[in-house]
Design an enzyme around this catalytic site. Structure first.
Site, PDB file in Angstrom:
ATOM      1  N   HIS A  88       0.913  -1.162   0.113  1.00  0.00           N
ATOM      2  CA  HIS A  88       0.072  -0.120   0.139  1.00  0.00           C
ATOM      3  C   HIS A  88       0.772   1.266   0.111  1.00  0.00           C
ATOM      4  O   HIS A  88       0.597   2.040  -0.462  1.00  0.00           O
ATOM      5  CB  HIS A  88      -0.978   0.075   1.404  1.00  0.00           C
TER       6      HIS A  88
ATOM      7  N   GLY B  88      -2.379  -1.915  -7.665  1.00  0.00           N
ATOM      8  CA  GLY B  88      -1.321  -2.909  -7.553  1.00  0.00           C
ATOM      9  C   GLY B  88      -1.361  -4.065  -8.498  1.00  0.00           C
ATOM     10  O   GLY B  88      -2.444  -4.415  -8.897  1.00  0.00           O
TER      11      GLY B  88
ATOM     12  N   GLN C 109      -7.741  -7.387 -11.338  1.00  0.00           N
ATOM     13  CA  GLN C 109      -8.741  -6.348 -10.864  1.00  0.00           C
ATOM     14  C   GLN C 109      -8.084  -5.025 -11.559  1.00  0.00           C
ATOM     15  O   GLN C 109      -8.734  -4.184 -12.078  1.00  0.00           O
ATOM     16  CB  GLN C 109      -8.373  -6.081  -9.416  1.00  0.00           C
TER      17      GLN C 109
ATOM     18  N   ARG D 174      -4.117 -10.145   4.069  1.00  0.00           N
ATOM     19  CA  ARG D 174      -4.716 -11.303   4.523  1.00  0.00           C
ATOM     20  C   ARG D 174      -3.646 -12.319   5.334  1.00  0.00           C
ATOM     21  O   ARG D 174      -3.957 -13.377   5.911  1.00  0.00           O
ATOM     22  CB  ARG D 174      -5.393 -12.389   3.485  1.00  0.00           C
TER      23      ARG D 174
HETATM   24  P1  AMP Z   1      -6.492  -3.772  -0.840  1.00  0.00           P
HETATM   25  O1  AMP Z   1      -6.220  -3.008   0.429  1.00  0.00           O
HETATM   26  O2  AMP Z   1      -5.913  -5.139  -0.724  1.00  0.00           O
HETATM   27  O3  AMP Z   1      -7.866  -3.681  -1.483  1.00  0.00           O
HETATM   28  O4  AMP Z   1      -5.401  -3.135  -1.831  1.00  0.00           O
HETATM   29  C1  AMP Z   1      -5.333  -1.673  -1.984  1.00  0.00           C
HETATM   30  C2  AMP Z   1      -4.228  -1.695  -3.356  1.00  0.00           C
HETATM   31  O5  AMP Z   1      -2.762  -2.128  -2.851  1.00  0.00           O
HETATM   32  C3  AMP Z   1      -4.740  -2.443  -4.591  1.00  0.00           C
HETATM   33  O6  AMP Z   1      -4.619  -1.687  -5.899  1.00  0.00           O
HETATM   34  C4  AMP Z   1      -3.863  -3.592  -4.381  1.00  0.00           C
HETATM   35  O7  AMP Z   1      -3.483  -4.434  -5.681  1.00  0.00           O
HETATM   36  C5  AMP Z   1      -2.513  -3.001  -3.801  1.00  0.00           C
HETATM   37  N1  AMP Z   1      -1.835  -3.885  -3.400  1.00  0.00           N
HETATM   38  C6  AMP Z   1      -1.899  -4.951  -2.342  1.00  0.00           C
HETATM   39  N2  AMP Z   1      -0.955  -5.924  -2.171  1.00  0.00           N
HETATM   40  C7  AMP Z   1       0.133  -5.295  -2.713  1.00  0.00           C
HETATM   41  C8  AMP Z   1       1.436  -5.634  -2.936  1.00  0.00           C
HETATM   42  N3  AMP Z   1       1.854  -6.699  -2.202  1.00  0.00           N
HETATM   43  N4  AMP Z   1       2.291  -5.029  -3.726  1.00  0.00           N
HETATM   44  C9  AMP Z   1       1.769  -3.981  -4.452  1.00  0.00           C
HETATM   45  N5  AMP Z   1       0.297  -3.456  -4.431  1.00  0.00           N
HETATM   46  C10 AMP Z   1      -0.300  -4.196  -3.539  1.00  0.00           C
END
Ligand code: AMP
Length: 281
Positions: free
Chosen positions: A37, A147, A153, A187
């Site tokens: 993030h 990401g 997505q 997670r």
């Molecule tokens: P989330 O909070 O899981 O919905 O993720 C929010 C954003 O962070 C989304 O665009 C994800 O793809 C990105 N994201 C989550 N994990 C990672 C990671 N390990 N590396 C880069 N971006 C990430």
């Protein structure tokens, strides 16, 4: 850093800044921040005058009630983690603020929506599109950061922005990993220590598969990935597909003229993990 809970307030503040010529960058998240993030926010801050991060665990994208119930949430800790990164605004609305009425909209993502996550998590991307379009309406960003960890997505949001003619540039950011290679994910903290250790096998296997690609046909390599990961009793592959990076359709041979990406979903105990890796010809 200003924490905002109401959409009207954020929309009006950003409207003023936009009218002064500020460029607005936006990072939507579900919180429980990790370096993945933060990397999105750092990229956003470099490319925009104003950066907005949202924290909202969106109920409509969870096809599994228990997954929604157990999804980690800690707003106070998130605010502490994000403050040193200096976002201008953190938007953390309550559910009623985002869904004053049930959202009945149904989106069509064509071929992109039916494979992989679309097949195994019915309704998931429709919920993602519902919340992302609502957030885009409020923030009206110039640039929005997603990401590559959530590869499908990213493809779907890129498609949606183009098909709805939204004047928003979608910026993709590389996957950030733990030192043993596991893709960072909110997670991961739900894994018990044995599951966490085993989960490193996912990226180790994907990396080996990339190195083995010249020696095997695509189908053989796919079977090999299943065997390697499923040989660990704590892991179970849900799907592993090698697809073209734009339409996400399965690729049958290495000679196909497209960029190829291997996308995987694995259950580690009750926790579902996803990852992906590029196969460059
Ligand atoms: P989330 O909070 O899981 O919905 O993720 C929010 C954003 O962070 C989304 O665009 C994800 O793809 C990105 N994201 C989550 N994990 C990672 C990671 N390990 N590396 C880069 N971006 C990430």
């Amino acid at each position: 850093m200003r924490v905002i809970r109401h959409k009207k307030e954020l929309h009006e503040l950003l409207g003023l800044l936009r009218s002064k010529g500020d460029k607005i960058g936006f990072v939507p998240t579900m919180g429980t921040f990790h370096e993945g993030h933060l990397s999105l926010l750092r990229c956003c801050r470099k490319e925009n005058n104003i950066s907005v991060v949202s924290i909202f665990v969106n109920p409509t994208q969870f096809n599994d009630k228990n997954d929604f119930k157990n999804y980690p949430r800690d707003l106070n800790k998130d605010l502490q983690v994000i403050e040193p990164e200096n976002p201008d605004f953190v938007f953390c609305p309550e559910t009623d603020e985002m869904y004053p009425e049930p959202d009945k909209r149904v989106f069509d993502f064509g071929k992109l929506g039916n494979v992989m996550e679309g097949e195994f998590r019915p309704g998931h991307f429709n919920g993602v599109a519902q919340i992302v379009t609502k957030l885009f309406d409020i923030v009206m960003p110039n640039n929005a950061y997603f990401g590559e960890k959530d590869f499908q997505q990213l493809a779907i949001i890129t498609f949606m922005v183009r098909s709805l003619n939204l004047p928003i540039n979608i910026v993709s950011c590389p996957i950030i990993r733990e030192t043993d290679g596991l893709a960072m994910s909110s997670r991961n903290q739900l894994l018990n220590p044995e599951e966490r250790k085993s989960a490193a096998l996912i990226f180790q296997t994907l990396s080996k598969a990339v190195n083995l690609q010249k020696q095997h046909k695509i189908n053989e390599l796919i079977n090999w990935v299943f065997e390697q990961i499923d040989s660990n009793p704590l892991l179970k592959v849900e799907y592993f597909k090698i697809v073209d990076s734009i339409e996400l359709q399965p690729v049958n041979n290495w000679e196909a003229q497209c960029n190829k990406v291997g996308c995987i979903a694995v259950k580690a105990g009750k926790i579902r993990l996803i990852d992906n890796i590029r196969f460059n010809s």
